[in-house]
Design a protein around this motif. Structure first.
Motif, PDB file in Angstrom:
ATOM      1  N   PRO A  68     -14.444  52.924  19.774  1.00  0.00           N
ATOM      2  CA  PRO A  68     -13.660  53.735  18.841  1.00  0.00           C
ATOM      3  C   PRO A  68     -12.458  52.946  18.323  1.00  0.00           C
ATOM      4  CG  PRO A  68     -14.156  54.967  20.852  1.00  0.00           C
ATOM      5  CD  PRO A  68     -14.531  53.545  21.109  1.00  0.00           C
ATOM      6  N   GLY A  69     -12.172  53.083  17.045  1.00  0.00           N
ATOM      7  CA  GLY A  69     -10.989  52.435  16.477  1.00  0.00           C
ATOM      8  C   GLY A  69     -11.152  50.966  16.159  1.00  0.00           C
ATOM      9  N   MET A  70     -12.297  50.362  16.524  1.00  0.00           N
ATOM     10  CA  MET A  70     -12.517  48.946  16.251  1.00  0.00           C
ATOM     11  C   MET A  70     -13.223  48.777  14.913  1.00  0.00           C
ATOM     12  SD  MET A  70     -14.328  46.017  18.640  1.00  0.00           S
ATOM     13  CE  MET A  70     -15.906  45.540  17.935  1.00  0.00           C
ATOM     14  N   GLY A  71     -12.701  47.861  14.084  1.00  0.00           N
ATOM     15  CA  GLY A  71     -13.307  47.575  12.795  1.00  0.00           C
ATOM     16  C   GLY A  71     -14.114  46.301  12.847  1.00  0.00           C
ATOM     17  N   HIS A  72     -13.995  45.493  11.788  1.00  0.00           N
ATOM     18  CA  HIS A  72     -14.797  44.274  11.700  1.00  0.00           C
ATOM     19  C   HIS A  72     -14.013  43.070  12.226  1.00  0.00           C
ATOM     20  CE1 HIS A  72     -18.564  42.553  10.325  1.00  0.00           C
ATOM     21  NE2 HIS A  72     -17.893  41.514   9.873  1.00  0.00           N
ATOM     22  N   ASP A  73     -13.519  43.206  13.424  1.00  0.00           N
ATOM     23  CA  ASP A  73     -12.823  42.110  14.099  1.00  0.00           C
ATOM     24  C   ASP A  73     -12.882  42.370  15.593  1.00  0.00           C
ATOM     25  OD1 ASP A  73     -11.083  44.228  14.379  1.00  0.00           O
ATOM     26  OD2 ASP A  73      -9.321  43.200  13.566  1.00  0.00           O
ATOM     27  N   LEU A  74     -12.265  41.484  16.355  1.00  0.00           N
ATOM     28  CA  LEU A  74     -12.233  41.626  17.811  1.00  0.00           C
ATOM     29  C   LEU A  74     -10.781  41.756  18.250  1.00  0.00           C
ATOM     30  CD1 LEU A  74     -14.847  38.894  18.856  1.00  0.00           C
ATOM     31  CD2 LEU A  74     -15.216  41.366  18.648  1.00  0.00           C
ATOM     32  N   PRO A  75     -10.234  42.960  18.238  1.00  0.00           N
ATOM     33  CA  PRO A  75      -8.831  43.123  18.644  1.00  0.00           C
ATOM     34  C   PRO A  75      -8.629  42.727  20.106  1.00  0.00           C
ATOM     35  CG  PRO A  75      -9.909  45.263  18.380  1.00  0.00           C
ATOM     36  CD  PRO A  75     -10.864  44.235  17.879  1.00  0.00           C
ATOM     37  N   ARG A  76      -7.520  42.093  20.361  1.00  0.00           N
ATOM     38  CA  ARG A  76      -7.254  41.560  21.702  1.00  0.00           C
ATOM     39  C   ARG A  76      -7.433  42.592  22.822  1.00  0.00           C
ATOM     40  NH1 ARG A  76      -4.399  36.942  23.293  1.00  0.00           N
ATOM     41  NH2 ARG A  76      -3.853  36.566  21.117  1.00  0.00           N
ATOM     42  N   PRO A  77      -7.027  43.858  22.642  1.00  0.00           N
ATOM     43  CA  PRO A  77      -7.174  44.812  23.744  1.00  0.00           C
ATOM     44  C   PRO A  77      -8.614  45.061  24.198  1.00  0.00           C
ATOM     45  CG  PRO A  77      -5.570  45.635  22.161  1.00  0.00           C
ATOM     46  CD  PRO A  77      -6.222  44.436  21.534  1.00  0.00           C
ATOM     47  N   VAL A  78      -9.606  44.733  23.373  1.00  0.00           N
ATOM     48  CA  VAL A  78     -10.994  44.951  23.800  1.00  0.00           C
ATOM     49  C   VAL A  78     -11.641  43.686  24.353  1.00  0.00           C
ATOM     50  CG1 VAL A  78     -11.281  46.806  22.117  1.00  0.00           C
ATOM     51  CG2 VAL A  78     -12.077  44.505  21.542  1.00  0.00           C
ATOM     52  N   TRP A  79     -10.927  42.569  24.328  1.00  0.00           N
ATOM     53  CA  TRP A  79     -11.512  41.314  24.802  1.00  0.00           C
ATOM     54  C   TRP A  79     -12.032  41.428  26.227  1.00  0.00           C
ATOM     55  CZ3 TRP A  79      -7.709  36.850  23.048  1.00  0.00           C
ATOM     56  CH2 TRP A  79      -7.770  36.737  21.642  1.00  0.00           C
ATOM     57  N   SER A  80     -11.236  41.996  27.097  1.00  0.00           N
ATOM     58  CA  SER A  80     -11.618  42.076  28.502  1.00  0.00           C
ATOM     59  C   SER A  80     -12.920  42.848  28.670  1.00  0.00           C
ATOM     60  CB  SER A  80     -10.503  42.741  29.318  1.00  0.00           C
ATOM     61  OG  SER A  80     -10.883  42.885  30.677  1.00  0.00           O
ATOM     62  N   ASP A  81     -13.048  43.965  27.954  1.00  0.00           N
ATOM     63  CA  ASP A  81     -14.261  44.760  28.074  1.00  0.00           C
ATOM     64  C   ASP A  81     -15.460  44.019  27.495  1.00  0.00           C
ATOM     65  OD1 ASP A  81     -15.266  47.630  28.747  1.00  0.00           O
ATOM     66  OD2 ASP A  81     -16.122  47.190  26.771  1.00  0.00           O
ATOM     67  N   ILE A  82     -15.266  43.348  26.350  1.00  0.00           N
ATOM     68  CA  ILE A  82     -16.367  42.602  25.733  1.00  0.00           C
ATOM     69  C   ILE A  82     -16.823  41.474  26.648  1.00  0.00           C
ATOM     70  CG2 ILE A  82     -16.915  41.002  23.851  1.00  0.00           C
ATOM     71  CD1 ILE A  82     -15.331  42.829  21.989  1.00  0.00           C
ATOM     72  N   VAL A  83     -15.872  40.760  27.233  1.00  0.00           N
ATOM     73  CA  VAL A  83     -16.218  39.684  28.175  1.00  0.00           C
ATOM     74  C   VAL A  83     -16.981  40.245  29.369  1.00  0.00           C
ATOM     75  CG1 VAL A  83     -15.233  38.016  29.806  1.00  0.00           C
ATOM     76  CG2 VAL A  83     -14.370  38.126  27.466  1.00  0.00           C
ATOM     77  N   THR A  84     -16.554  41.407  29.853  1.00  0.00           N
ATOM     78  CA  THR A  84     -17.255  42.041  30.984  1.00  0.00           C
ATOM     79  C   THR A  84     -18.683  42.388  30.608  1.00  0.00           C
ATOM     80  OG1 THR A  84     -15.209  42.947  31.907  1.00  0.00           O
ATOM     81  CG2 THR A  84     -17.254  44.036  32.524  1.00  0.00           C
ATOM     82  N   GLU A  85     -18.858  42.936  29.409  1.00  0.00           N
ATOM     83  CA  GLU A  85     -20.201  43.325  28.966  1.00  0.00           C
ATOM     84  C   GLU A  85     -21.104  42.086  28.813  1.00  0.00           C
ATOM     85  OE1 GLU A  85     -21.595  46.141  28.753  1.00  0.00           O
ATOM     86  OE2 GLU A  85     -19.913  47.541  28.863  1.00  0.00           O
ATOM     87  N   ILE A  86     -20.574  41.030  28.200  1.00  0.00           N
ATOM     88  CA  ILE A  86     -21.363  39.801  28.038  1.00  0.00           C
ATOM     89  C   ILE A  86     -21.712  39.215  29.407  1.00  0.00           C
ATOM     90  CG2 ILE A  86     -21.284  37.407  27.207  1.00  0.00           C
ATOM     91  CD1 ILE A  86     -19.652  38.402  24.822  1.00  0.00           C
ATOM     92  N   THR A  87     -20.746  39.236  30.307  1.00  0.00           N
ATOM     93  CA  THR A  87     -20.968  38.664  31.641  1.00  0.00           C
ATOM     94  C   THR A  87     -22.043  39.444  32.412  1.00  0.00           C
ATOM     95  OG1 THR A  87     -18.695  37.849  31.739  1.00  0.00           O
ATOM     96  CG2 THR A  87     -19.856  38.070  33.818  1.00  0.00           C
ATOM     97  N   LYS A  88     -22.029  40.758  32.295  1.00  0.00           N
ATOM     98  CA  LYS A  88     -23.083  41.559  32.954  1.00  0.00           C
ATOM     99  C   LYS A  88     -24.452  41.152  32.426  1.00  0.00           C
ATOM    100  CE  LYS A  88     -21.417  45.717  32.139  1.00  0.00           C
ATOM    101  NZ  LYS A  88     -21.262  47.213  32.169  1.00  0.00           N
ATOM    102  N   LEU A  89     -24.538  40.855  31.134  1.00  0.00           N
ATOM    103  CA  LEU A  89     -25.810  40.469  30.529  1.00  0.00           C
ATOM    104  C   LEU A  89     -26.245  39.087  30.992  1.00  0.00           C
ATOM    105  CD1 LEU A  89     -27.908  41.365  28.266  1.00  0.00           C
ATOM    106  CD2 LEU A  89     -26.610  39.842  26.743  1.00  0.00           C
TER     107      LEU A  89
END
Length: 281
Positions: free
Chosen positions: A257-278
């Motif tokens: 929610p609230g994320m557009g066509h970029d990678l805002p710094r506050p979501v980096w940790s979650d994105i890294v976690t998701e990629i790492t799980k994969l």
């Protein structure tokens, strides 16, 4: 340090992070963007989770080969290359790196290239992460405001480029997060200093439009797949993420929610976690 290698008949500029013993992760950037648009801090977060990260300049971007002789494709003119060629560039870069296979993550056009890589070179892709992307140019049409900023005339100088970048990201960035004007301005200046080639971006866009829809071919992708998308994306609306996840058997979809066509710094940790799980499954 930036290194250049010859791969698929062109020169490709790349940078690596982390020990070679880490899980190989190739990051593919989007339309008109350069390897520096994968933030170093973001790359280091991935390294901390056990990855050996490589980011690179696509053809017609940054310090990789530019197809200047092709000019700017006009209406109805054939594209000088396709996403197939850009995916082959990525596979050839992996050859140069000595990677038999790698985890692949792409953002926007980079997600399209990652999808194409998984289709054309399935044995080279250990997992695929498609970020704010789509299986075809007509699947999730951009909002009119996003088209307006994307198609704005190229600025004449460095300062104007920086100002335009702020205007662009204020439209297509993440409305749920504060706009980081200082970071956008700095990054636009760095990108301008490395390479400023609006015609190259036009050729990349022509490749996207000429490459058609991948939905049917994505049904044959068998690698573990993660689809990440912002729910407030105006350039590639979240329908593109839903369509990608629906097209790839077993794909996992995560939206923000609230994320557009970029990678805002506050979501980096979650994105890294998701990629790492994969990549560590």
């Amino acid at each position: 340090m930036t290194t250049r290698v010859t791969a698929n008949g062109i020169d490709i500029a790349y940078e690596s992070f982390g020990p070679p013993t880490g899980r190989p992760l190739l990051l593919i950037m989007g339309l008109g963007a350069q390897l520096i648009h994968w933030d170093e801090e973001f790359c280091e977060l991935l390294v901390e989770q056990g990855h050996h990260v490589v980011r690179f300049d696509n053809r017609d971007a940054g310090l990789s080969t530019h197809f200047h002789d092709a000019g700017v494709p006009g209406p109805g003119a054939p594209a000088p290359y396709l996403l197939d060629d850009m995916a082959d560039d990525a596979a050839a870069l992996m050859d140069a790196l000595g990677w038999p296979a790698a985890h692949v993550a792409g953002a926007s056009m980079g997600g399209m290239i990652a999808q194409t890589l998984a289709i054309r070179h399935p044995g080279r892709v250990l997992s695929m992460t498609s970020i704010m992307s789509t299986p075809g140019p007509d699947v999730a049409p951009p909002a009119e405001a996003a088209v307006s900023v994307l198609m704005a005339a190229p600025p004449p100088d460095r300062e104007s480029v920086q100002a335009q970048a702020v205007r662009t990201w204020s439209v297509i960035g993440s409305p749920g997060y504060e706009l980081d004007r200082e970071r956008i301005t700095t990054m636009a200046g760095l990108a301008y200093d490395r390479c400023f080639d609006p015609a190259g971006t036009s050729r990349q866009l022509a490749a996207i439009m000429a490459s058609g829809d991948r939905t049917e071919r994505l049904a044959g992708v068998a690698v573990p797949t993660l689809v990440l998308h912002g729910e407030a994306d105006l350039l590639v609306p979240v329908a593109g993420g839903h369509a990608t996840a629906a097209a790839v058997p077993g794909a996992r979809l995560v939206t923000y929610p609230g994320m557009g066509h970029d990678l805002p710094r506050p979501v980096w940790s979650d994105i890294v976690t998701e990629i790492t799980k994969l990549t560590s499954a």
